[in-house]
Design a protein around this motif. Structure first.
Motif, PDB file in Angstrom:
ATOM      1  N   GLU A  54       4.354  14.757   3.187  1.00 42.76           N
ATOM      2  CA  GLU A  54       4.281  13.831   2.208  1.00 42.76           C
ATOM      3  C   GLU A  54       5.350  12.771   2.726  1.00 42.76           C
ATOM      4  OE1 GLU A  54       5.973  14.227  -2.119  1.00 42.76           O
ATOM      5  OE2 GLU A  54       4.577  15.226  -1.648  1.00 42.76           O
ATOM      6  N   THR A  55       5.841  11.994   1.980  1.00 39.76           N
ATOM      7  CA  THR A  55       6.373  10.854   2.066  1.00 39.76           C
ATOM      8  C   THR A  55       7.230   9.859   1.862  1.00 39.76           C
ATOM      9  OG1 THR A  55       5.186   9.087   3.762  1.00 39.76           O
ATOM     10  CG2 THR A  55       6.260  10.309   5.396  1.00 39.76           C
ATOM     11  N   VAL A  56       7.922   9.001   1.718  1.00 42.73           N
ATOM     12  CA  VAL A  56       8.590   8.200   0.036  1.00 42.73           C
ATOM     13  C   VAL A  56       8.806   6.698   0.994  1.00 42.73           C
ATOM     14  CG1 VAL A  56      10.616   8.954  -0.257  1.00 42.73           C
ATOM     15  CG2 VAL A  56       9.565   8.032  -1.876  1.00 42.73           C
ATOM     16  N   THR A  57       9.046   5.585   0.638  1.00 45.17           N
ATOM     17  CA  THR A  57       9.084   4.218   1.402  1.00 45.17           C
ATOM     18  C   THR A  57      10.614   3.904   1.141  1.00 45.17           C
ATOM     19  OG1 THR A  57       8.091   3.217  -0.288  1.00 45.17           O
ATOM     20  CG2 THR A  57       6.756   3.150   1.437  1.00 45.17           C
ATOM     21  N   ALA A  58      11.241   3.173   1.593  1.00 52.05           N
ATOM     22  CA  ALA A  58      12.223   2.832   0.241  1.00 52.05           C
ATOM     23  C   ALA A  58      12.522   2.271  -0.848  1.00 52.05           C
ATOM     24  CB  ALA A  58      13.435   1.196   1.541  1.00 52.05           C
ATOM     25  N   GLN A  59      11.180   2.065  -1.054  1.00 54.82           N
ATOM     26  CA  GLN A  59      10.791   1.441  -2.591  1.00 54.82           C
ATOM     27  C   GLN A  59      10.573   2.357  -3.343  1.00 54.82           C
ATOM     28  OE1 GLN A  59       9.097  -0.197   0.684  1.00 54.82           O
ATOM     29  NE2 GLN A  59      10.364  -2.082   0.779  1.00 54.82           N
ATOM     30  N   GLY A  60      10.717   3.686  -2.663  1.00 52.71           N
ATOM     31  CA  GLY A  60      10.063   4.599  -3.166  1.00 52.71           C
ATOM     32  C   GLY A  60       8.664   5.330  -3.857  1.00 52.71           C
ATOM     33  N   GLU A  61       8.205   4.604  -2.902  1.00 54.27           N
ATOM     34  CA  GLU A  61       6.110   4.579  -3.121  1.00 54.27           C
ATOM     35  C   GLU A  61       5.480   5.814  -1.753  1.00 54.27           C
ATOM     36  OE1 GLU A  61       1.834   3.018  -1.138  1.00 54.27           O
ATOM     37  OE2 GLU A  61       4.039   1.478  -0.913  1.00 54.27           O
TER      38      GLU A  61
END
Length: 167
Positions: free
Chosen positions: A40-47
């Motif tokens: 599970e990952t998260v982008t810099a924008q929070g997605e």
């Protein structure tokens, strides 16, 4: 190709090359492992979304929560939306920050974790790390924390033996 030779080439590729993401690729932070080589990952924008680990990395390279990776998007994916193309280590992250390619959402997070006293000493540490050479590459690799390390000092043993001799 034997397993040891494959591992050697994969580790050399990851630690040696500097990766710059293309227009389609993006840098994400790993927030957890979901099993079956999914993370599970998260982008810099929070997605938040799942990414898969390609077969060349499986059982050769390990990632943990908090690591940064470059991913390639998968258009037909519903749950798994990307595949890991490379894993970023400390020296890769520093290079990307100097080139202004690091996402702004992750820059704020990194500076919040760093104390003001440490900012002055970072250049000195980088100079020491550069002189360390190959030892730095070994520090980036996974360390098994399940085994405890013991430190023995000779002075304690000598004092104990001297005390027993006098009795």
């Amino acid at each position: 190709m034997s397993q040891a030779t494959k591992r050697k080439h994969v580790v050399k590729e990851i630690l040696g090359d500097v990766f710059v993401p293309t227009e389609k690729q993006q840098i994400v932070k790993v927030t957890g492992s979901r099993g079956n080589n999914l993370h599970e990952t998260v982008t810099a924008q929070g997605e938040m979304f799942l990414v898969s680990m390609p077969t060349k990395f499986r059982k050769n390279i390990w990632i943990k929560r908090g690591d940064y990776v470059i991913v390639d998007p998968i258009e037909e994916g519903e749950k798994v939306k990307a595949e890991i193309s490379s894993i970023l280590y400390k020296d890769h992250i520093v290079y990307l920050q100097k080139q202004n390619l690091w996402p702004q959402g992750f820059v704020i997070e990194n500076k919040a974790n760093q104390q003001p006293d440490q900012e002055n000493n970072t250049e000195e540490k980088h100079q020491e790390e550069d002189s360390a050479g190959d030892a730095e590459d070994e520090d980036d690799l996974f360390v098994n924390t399940n085994r405890s390390t013991y430190q023995y000092s000779e002075s304690d043993d000598e004092e104990d033996s001297d005390a027993q001799d006098t009795e």
